[in-house]
Design an enzyme around this catalytic site. Structure first.
Site, PDB file in Angstrom:
ATOM      1  N   GLU A  45       0.064  -9.461  -0.677  1.00 44.20           N
ATOM      2  CA  GLU A  45      -1.351  -9.858  -0.599  1.00 44.20           C
ATOM      3  C   GLU A  45      -1.960  -9.927  -2.002  1.00 44.20           C
ATOM      4  O   GLU A  45      -2.792 -10.787  -2.290  1.00 44.20           O
ATOM      5  CB  GLU A  45      -2.117  -8.875   0.293  1.00 44.20           C
ATOM      6  CG  GLU A  45      -1.701  -9.006   1.758  1.00 44.20           C
ATOM      7  CD  GLU A  45      -2.259  -7.901   2.643  1.00 44.20           C
ATOM      8  OE1 GLU A  45      -1.939  -6.726   2.377  1.00 44.20           O
ATOM      9  OE2 GLU A  45      -3.009  -8.204   3.581  1.00 44.20           O
ATOM     10  N   GLU A  98       3.961  -5.141   7.476  1.00 44.66           N
ATOM     11  CA  GLU A  98       3.021  -4.175   8.069  1.00 44.66           C
ATOM     12  C   GLU A  98       3.260  -3.965   9.556  1.00 44.66           C
ATOM     13  O   GLU A  98       3.125  -2.858  10.075  1.00 44.66           O
ATOM     14  CB  GLU A  98       1.572  -4.641   7.855  1.00 44.66           C
ATOM     15  CG  GLU A  98       1.035  -4.447   6.450  1.00 44.66           C
ATOM     16  CD  GLU A  98       1.350  -5.611   5.525  1.00 44.66           C
ATOM     17  OE1 GLU A  98       2.275  -6.401   5.841  1.00 44.66           O
ATOM     18  OE2 GLU A  98       0.693  -5.731   4.485  1.00 44.66           O
ATOM     19  N   ALA A 150       0.850  -1.195   0.000  1.00 46.20           N
ATOM     20  CA  ALA A 150       0.000   0.000   0.000  1.00 46.20           C
ATOM     21  C   ALA A 150       0.883   1.242   0.000  1.00 46.20           C
ATOM     22  O   ALA A 150       2.023   1.195   0.453  1.00 46.20           O
ATOM     23  CB  ALA A 150      -0.877  -0.016   1.238  1.00 46.20           C
ATOM     24  N   GLY A 187       0.827  -5.137   0.968  1.00 44.65           N
ATOM     25  CA  GLY A 187      -0.276  -5.263   0.022  1.00 44.65           C
ATOM     26  C   GLY A 187       0.182  -5.879  -1.295  1.00 44.65           C
ATOM     27  O   GLY A 187      -0.614  -6.529  -1.993  1.00 44.65           O
TER      28      GLY A 187
HETATM   29  C1  LIG Z   1      10.311  -1.640  -1.073  1.00 39.92           C
HETATM   30  C2  LIG Z   1      11.607  -1.415  -0.342  1.00 39.92           C
HETATM   31  C3  LIG Z   1      12.184  -2.749   0.144  1.00 39.92           C
HETATM   32  C4  LIG Z   1      12.603  -0.754  -1.315  1.00 39.92           C
HETATM   33  O1  LIG Z   1      13.798  -0.457  -0.635  1.00 39.92           O
HETATM   34  P1  LIG Z   1      14.918   0.498  -1.319  1.00 39.92           P
HETATM   35  O2  LIG Z   1      16.036   0.569  -0.350  1.00 39.92           O
HETATM   36  O3  LIG Z   1      15.195   0.018  -2.669  1.00 39.92           O
HETATM   37  O4  LIG Z   1      14.236   1.911  -1.495  1.00 39.92           O
HETATM   38  P2  LIG Z   1      13.707   2.906  -0.396  1.00 39.92           P
HETATM   39  O5  LIG Z   1      13.302   2.182   0.824  1.00 39.92           O
HETATM   40  O6  LIG Z   1      14.653   4.014  -0.257  1.00 39.92           O
HETATM   41  O7  LIG Z   1      12.365   3.420  -1.069  1.00 39.92           O
HETATM   42  C5  LIG Z   1      12.383   4.214  -2.240  1.00 39.92           C
HETATM   43  C6  LIG Z   1      11.324   5.272  -2.127  1.00 39.92           C
HETATM   44  O8  LIG Z   1      10.042   4.647  -2.110  1.00 39.92           O
HETATM   45  C7  LIG Z   1       9.308   5.061  -0.973  1.00 39.92           C
HETATM   46  N1  LIG Z   1       8.457   3.918  -0.574  1.00 39.92           N
HETATM   47  C8  LIG Z   1       8.848   2.661  -0.398  1.00 39.92           C
HETATM   48  N2  LIG Z   1       7.807   1.876  -0.091  1.00 39.92           N
HETATM   49  C9  LIG Z   1       6.730   2.684  -0.075  1.00 39.92           C
HETATM   50  C10 LIG Z   1       5.353   2.469   0.179  1.00 39.92           C
HETATM   51  N3  LIG Z   1       4.871   1.245   0.454  1.00 39.92           N
HETATM   52  N4  LIG Z   1       4.536   3.527   0.116  1.00 39.92           N
HETATM   53  C11 LIG Z   1       5.004   4.752  -0.179  1.00 39.92           C
HETATM   54  N5  LIG Z   1       6.311   5.033  -0.433  1.00 39.92           N
HETATM   55  C12 LIG Z   1       7.146   3.995  -0.371  1.00 39.92           C
HETATM   56  C13 LIG Z   1      10.375   5.395   0.052  1.00 39.92           C
HETATM   57  O9  LIG Z   1       9.863   6.253   1.016  1.00 39.92           O
HETATM   58  C14 LIG Z   1      11.410   6.053  -0.829  1.00 39.92           C
HETATM   59  O10 LIG Z   1      10.950   7.359  -1.093  1.00 39.92           O
HETATM   60  P3  LIG Z   1      11.957   8.566  -1.274  1.00 39.92           P
HETATM   61  O11 LIG Z   1      11.098   9.762  -1.420  1.00 39.92           O
HETATM   62  O12 LIG Z   1      12.794   8.588  -0.029  1.00 39.92           O
HETATM   63  O13 LIG Z   1      12.774   8.237  -2.468  1.00 39.92           O
HETATM   64  C15 LIG Z   1      11.393  -0.480   0.861  1.00 39.92           C
HETATM   65  O14 LIG Z   1      11.086   0.789   0.397  1.00 39.92           O
HETATM   66  C16 LIG Z   1      10.321  -0.923   1.788  1.00 39.92           C
HETATM   67  O15 LIG Z   1      10.552  -1.743   2.647  1.00 39.92           O
HETATM   68  N6  LIG Z   1       9.116  -0.344   1.630  1.00 39.92           N
HETATM   69  C17 LIG Z   1       8.016  -0.534   2.542  1.00 39.92           C
HETATM   70  C18 LIG Z   1       7.341  -1.843   2.295  1.00 39.92           C
HETATM   71  C19 LIG Z   1       6.166  -1.993   3.228  1.00 39.92           C
HETATM   72  O16 LIG Z   1       6.285  -1.818   4.406  1.00 39.92           O
HETATM   73  N7  LIG Z   1       5.007  -2.333   2.676  1.00 39.92           N
HETATM   74  C20 LIG Z   1       3.797  -2.459   3.432  1.00 39.92           C
HETATM   75  C21 LIG Z   1       2.978  -1.232   3.286  1.00 39.92           C
HETATM   76  S1  LIG Z   1       1.504  -1.259   4.290  1.00 39.92           S
HETATM   77  C22 LIG Z   1       0.465  -2.290   3.420  1.00 39.92           C
HETATM   78  O17 LIG Z   1       0.819  -2.741   2.393  1.00 39.92           O
HETATM   79  C23 LIG Z   1      -0.865  -2.551   4.035  1.00 39.92           C
HETATM   80  C24 LIG Z   1      -1.593  -3.641   3.336  1.00 39.92           C
HETATM   81  O18 LIG Z   1      -1.763  -4.747   4.160  1.00 39.92           O
HETATM   82  C25 LIG Z   1      -2.875  -3.167   2.764  1.00 39.92           C
HETATM   83  C26 LIG Z   1      -3.904  -2.825   3.790  1.00 39.92           C
HETATM   84  C27 LIG Z   1      -5.163  -2.302   3.203  1.00 39.92           C
HETATM   85  C28 LIG Z   1      -5.395  -0.921   3.693  1.00 39.92           C
HETATM   86  C29 LIG Z   1      -6.697  -0.865   4.383  1.00 39.92           C
HETATM   87  C30 LIG Z   1      -6.818   0.375   5.168  1.00 39.92           C
HETATM   88  C31 LIG Z   1      -7.893   0.115   6.166  1.00 39.92           C
HETATM   89  C32 LIG Z   1      -8.002   1.214   7.110  1.00 39.92           C
HETATM   90  C33 LIG Z   1      -9.051   0.877   8.104  1.00 39.92           C
HETATM   91  C34 LIG Z   1      -9.070   1.860   9.200  1.00 39.92           C
HETATM   92  C35 LIG Z   1     -10.249   2.703   9.169  1.00 39.92           C
HETATM   93  C36 LIG Z   1     -10.291   3.518  10.351  1.00 39.92           C
HETATM   94  C37 LIG Z   1     -10.812   4.854   9.991  1.00 39.92           C
HETATM   95  O19 LIG Z   1     -11.940   4.911   9.509  1.00 39.92           O
HETATM   96  O20 LIG Z   1     -10.119   5.843  10.182  1.00 39.92           O
END
Ligand SMILES: CC(C)(COP(=O)(O)OP(=O)(O)OC[C@H]1O[C@@H](n2cnc3c(N)ncnc32)[C@H](O)[C@@H]1OP(=O)(O)O)[C@@H](O)C(=O)NCCC(=O)NCCSC(=O)C[C@@H](O)CCCCCCCCCCCCC(=O)O
Length: 719
Positions: A103, A123, A61, A100
């Site tokens: 997933e 997450e 996500a 995500g």
């Molecule tokens: C992917 C990586 C391993 C890459 O690593 P690398 O070293 O190559 O690069 P960087 O880490 O430097 O990243 C480059 C660049 O990209 C940005 N970035 C990376 N990942 C993301 C991301 N997921 N989103 C946004 N931006 C990202 C990073 O910041 C860098 O940016 P810059 O400007 O500095 O260049 C590594 O990046 C990594 O590990 N990423 C994170 C991976 C991760 O943790 N993924 C999980 C994300 S959470 C998720 O996926 C949730 C899911 O389960 C979906 C859930 C559904 C959502 C439902 C919401 C329900 C809410 C209900 C609540 C309601 C209550 C209410 O009403 O309020």
């Protein structure tokens, strides 16, 4: 945001196009929904392959979207629809499939990955749980124990491990998309029901309750007070005990409790802060993306004490040739044996061979004439360090970068004794240097942008989280430590015990309270620094009031402890007692209790009951206040840098975000009030006086931490 192509006449290839990690932003979800609909409705299409642009499947996500109101098509119905579709869908996983993204792969009917791909559900590290069906599908696919481990730790798996666990259908070294397209064509016409993971029955786990209980105990011990792993366990329990339709509701309820929590905000802040911290800028416009680092193939370390040894290991294990220098044969031999042992153990743990051939040990500085970079790690003594730098100036070729591992001395004073001040920079490692992730890169006023870029890039290569800081006594981390330690010892004077202070800090989330940490680090180091700065020892004027120094409140208890030879764990006695010298099991020591009682009665201090809240406020608000001064002085460029230093170098609990983020979460106005209150009670403690920047931010309406930089811009910057 998603490209749609028809390949091999009948396969719809859907490519996520949201660089750099193809995060599932609202626009991507929208484009995916449309592409899937098109593929499922086009009679020419018999199968679908989903992949990601630029060799990355999907990083999950879009975390940035979590900070605002959620917009766009929700992920769960979109993923459920992919799984329920009547045409086979194959995930072609290159790079990463995380959160995500993983997933998404789980709802595909088949999963093919490149052999270098990594997969996982991180997450939990963001204070969340996998809420797009991950907690319900993964246990059905690989069983409760393996799923629990993945979900509660957030660990990334290699493609090989994922294949063994049954997550992947194939691992390839060829073009993953092409292999997936061929695979998809072969899957056409085969029944899909057994490929829909949500329809599978979760494999039965004998003694489920005992397993869940054991994992609960484990995560509580490892991450005290952290909510997300516990919610993950509850969600996985639902996968074992409920049908998918109910389990997915439970997953969503649990996610709702986490989603807006302070812990989730703090952990997501940490994720971005860590990435922001590497982006340094100098007042002259040179910065991380316009300054080229030098290539470092060979390095030398001077001094094979604890720090030097750790630095040698850190360099050698990333393939850099290292010459290690000591001043005496015996020290050299001891250091050599220790380094070899450390490298061998490290290599064994990582399943690789130890890079011993990269090492050379010598007593002669003359051997350093051709190295690309030197890191001095001798005793913390300015005169000695200056001699080393003068010598290096003579011996090393003019282009060699000279670094010091000082933990607080003036880097510019060292630069000043060399023939190349622009090539001098601080590289402040934290002990043990081969384990601790933090590196403060100390930029002197004369350090060139190329030199800074070189140190930052070398840190990154060694796997460190490198933060550029300015040059002042103690830099960022150790400078902030002083007010924190001072408050802790003042609390002892006023009635607290070391174990009470430590417990309050450990309940807050620190892995170790301040007194246990000091025992581990060694109490003699601070004692020597205090003696050198005239705060204690024979140079102190006997007429000086015992509890005041240099016009400020001073607590001499740490000096009294050292005078008794109690230097912490290494001597078996410190703030605590240990079974033996080097022991780690800290027990309260009645002698310390007696010493404190006698001390209070000698100075007529009436001990009082001190609450945990006061301990936390005085220690941590004083810490943050110094952080504001550091920002004012331009020694750190932004609050994120300070927080990253405290997270990675000083064990600040990640779910609290770091001292600056924590202050903003408590509310700057409240922190200001409390500091003013404590300062009024202690007017002779300048560290409790709120800094001008702090007051300015409160006057501006307490903006969120990410906006503070706008208010610092005009101030003097060393960075
Ligand atoms: C992917 C990586 C391993 C890459 O690593 P690398 O070293 O190559 O690069 P960087 O880490 O430097 O990243 C480059 C660049 O990209 C940005 N970035 C990376 N990942 C993301 C991301 N997921 N989103 C946004 N931006 C990202 C990073 O910041 C860098 O940016 P810059 O400007 O500095 O260049 C590594 O990046 C990594 O590990 N990423 C994170 C991976 C991760 O943790 N993924 C999980 C994300 S959470 C998720 O996926 C949730 C899911 O389960 C979906 C859930 C559904 C959502 C439902 C919401 C329900 C809410 C209900 C609540 C309601 C209550 C209410 O009403 O309020």
């Amino acid at each position: 945001m998603a490209r749609y192509e028809l390949v091999k006449r009948s396969v719809a290839l859907i490519t996520l196009t949201n660089p750099p990690v193809n995060a599932l932003s609202s626009a991507v979800r929208h484009a995916m929904a449309k592409s899937m609909e098109r593929a499922l409705n086009d009679p020419k299409v018999t199968a679908v392959v989903i992949c990601g642009e630029n060799g990355r499947f999907c990083g999950g996500a879009d975390i940035r979207e979590f900070a605002g109101p959620l917009r766009g098509p929700p992920l769960v119905p979109l993923l459920d629809a992919i799984e329920a579709g009547q045409k086979p869908v194959v995930a072609a996983i290159e790079g990463v499939a995380l959160g995500g993204g993983f997933e998404l792969a789980l709802v595909c009917h088949y999963r093919i990955a490149h052999f270098k791909a990594r997969l996982g559900l991180p997450e939990v590290t963001l204070g969340l749980l996998p809420a797009a069906g991950g907690t319900q599908r993964l246990p059905r696919l690989i069983g409760i124990p393996a799923a629990l481990e993945m979900i509660t730790t957030g660990r990334h798996l290699s493609a090989q491990e994922a294949l063994k666990l049954g997550i992947l259908d194939q691992v390839t070294e060829q073009n993953t998309c092409e292999v997936a397209v061929e695979f998809a064509l072969r899957a056409v016409g085969k029944p899909l029901s057994s490929r829909r993971v949500s329809m599978l029955t979760t494999p039965c786990t004998p003694d489920l309750d005992a397993l869940l209980e054991a994992v609960t105990m484990q995560v509580k011990k490892k991450a005290r007070g952290v909510m997300a792993p516990l919610a993950c366990i509850q969600a996985v329990r639902a996968a074992a005990t409920m049908p998918y339709s109910k389990g997915i509701k439970r997953e969503s309820e649990l996610m709702a409790t986490l989603f807006n929590s302070g812990q989730a905000q703090a952990l997501q802040y940490c994720f971005f802060a860590q990435r922001t911290a590497g982006k340094w800028t100098l007042p002259n416009g040179a910065q991380w993306n316009n300054s080229k680092p030098r290539e470092i193939r060979s390095a030398a370390i001077i001094g094979l004490g604890t720090m030097g040894r750790g630095i040698v290991v850190s360099l050698a294990r990333v393939g850099i040739s290292v010459i290690a220098v000591e001043s005496e044969k015996k020290l050299l031999e001891t250091g050599k044996q220790m380094v070899i042992g450390m490298l061998e153990r490290d290599a064994k743990r990582r399943g690789v061979s130890a890079s011993l051939n990269l090492l050379k040990f010598t007593l002669s500085l003359q051997d350093l004439k051709d190295v690309d970079l030197v890191i001095e790690a001798v005793f913390e003594d300015m005169a000695l360090k200056k001699r080393v730098f003068q010598e290096l100036s003579k011996v090393c070729r003019p282009a060699t970068v000279l670094c010091t591992n000082t933990s607080g001395l003036d880097v510019d004073a060292l630069a000043g004794v060399t023939d190349r001040p622009h090539l001098v920079v601080g590289m402040h490692f934290f002990s043990p240097a081969h384990v601790m992730k933090l590196l403060e890169v100390v930029c002197g006023p004369r350090s060139s942008s190329e030199t800074i870029a070189t140190a930052m890039s070398l840190g990154k290569r060694m796997g460190k989280v490198s933060v550029a800081v300015g040059n002042c006594p103690g830099f960022v981390g150790n400078r902030m430590l002083k007010p924190y330690l001072d408050q802790a010892t003042f609390l002892l004077e006023e009635g607290a015990t070391p174990e009470q202070v430590d417990k309050a800090l450990e309940d807050f989330g620190f892995a170790m309270g301040v007194f246990r940490m000091s025992d581990l680090a060694g109490l003699d180091v601070g004692w020597r620094i205090r003696k050198e700065s005239g705060l204690t020892g024979p140079d102190v004027d006997p007429k000086n009031p015992p509890r005041r120094r240099q016009g400020r409140r001073y607590c001499p208890v740490p000096d009294m402890i050292c005078e008794q030879g109690r230097f912490g764990q290494k001597t078996g006695r410190g703030w605590y007692m240990y079974d033996k010298p080097g022991g780690t099991n800290a027990k309260p020591d009645p002698l310390i209790q007696n010493l404190l009682e006698m001390y209070r009665s000698r100075y007529g201090i009436q001990p009082r009951n001190i609450s945990d809240q006061e301990i936390i406020e005085r220690c941590l608000f004083a810490l943050a206040n110094e952080g504001f001064r550091i920002l004012e002085d331009g020694i750190a460029a932004r609050p994120e840098d300070i927080d990253v230093i405290y997270l990675f170098g000083y064990g600040f609990p990640r779910h609290r975000g770091g001292p600056m983020f924590y202050a903003s979460m408590v509310g700057l106005e409240r922190v200001l009030q409390r500091l003013e209150h404590y300062h009024q009670a202690n007017p002779d403690v300048p560290h409790l006086e709120p800094s001008p920047l702090f007051k300015k931010l409160v006057a501006c309406g307490s903006p969120p931490v990410q906006k503070w930089r706008e208010h610092i811009k005009t101030m003097h910057s060393h960075l």
